[in-house]
Design a protein around this motif. Sequence first.
Motif, PDB file in Angstrom:
ATOM      1  N   PHE A   4       0.829  -1.206   0.000  1.00  9.63           N
ATOM      2  CA  PHE A   4       0.000   0.000   0.000  1.00  9.63           C
ATOM      3  C   PHE A   4       0.863   1.256   0.000  1.00  9.63           C
ATOM      4  CE2 PHE A   4      -2.394   3.295   2.288  1.00  9.63           C
ATOM      5  CZ  PHE A   4      -3.524   3.363   1.495  1.00  9.63           C
ATOM      6  N   THR A  25     -11.091   7.571  -4.432  1.00  8.21           N
ATOM      7  CA  THR A  25     -10.394   6.397  -3.906  1.00  8.21           C
ATOM      8  C   THR A  25     -11.247   5.576  -2.953  1.00  8.21           C
ATOM      9  OG1 THR A  25      -9.356   7.736  -2.177  1.00  8.21           O
ATOM     10  CG2 THR A  25      -8.079   7.339  -4.182  1.00  8.21           C
ATOM     11  N   ALA A  58      -3.435   6.374  -3.707  1.00 11.56           N
ATOM     12  CA  ALA A  58      -3.336   6.260  -2.251  1.00 11.56           C
ATOM     13  C   ALA A  58      -2.174   7.109  -1.731  1.00 11.56           C
ATOM     14  CB  ALA A  58      -3.162   4.799  -1.842  1.00 11.56           C
TER      15      ALA A  58
END
Length: 104
Positions: free
Chosen positions: A5, A38, A90
């Motif tokens: 991530f 998102t 992200a």
Amino acid sequence: CKPSFFSAELMEDQLLLLLESLERKIVSQQLKLVRTHTTLGSFQGEAGAMLLFSNKEEQRLTMELVELSGVHLQEDGSAVPRDKSFEAMAALFVALYTLNLLSG
């Protein structure tokens, strides 16, 4: 080993655009827009999302910033993701969130 991530990093061009966004005081609007796109990784924004910005230059700046994260943002607020754009978005979200907190 970092989780995947957090493996995406912002490019130098994005950092310069973020600096300009900070100077124009539009980070909070950009954060709202990126958060919308998102959420759940759907990139499905609301039509009219670009109305968050008061002028065409702010819209252009935001569209360019998001485009560098792998998502083509249309003027109506809809978004078309490209390959592996979620990780890049992200990273952009985290940067915008942090700048928004610091500039509070």
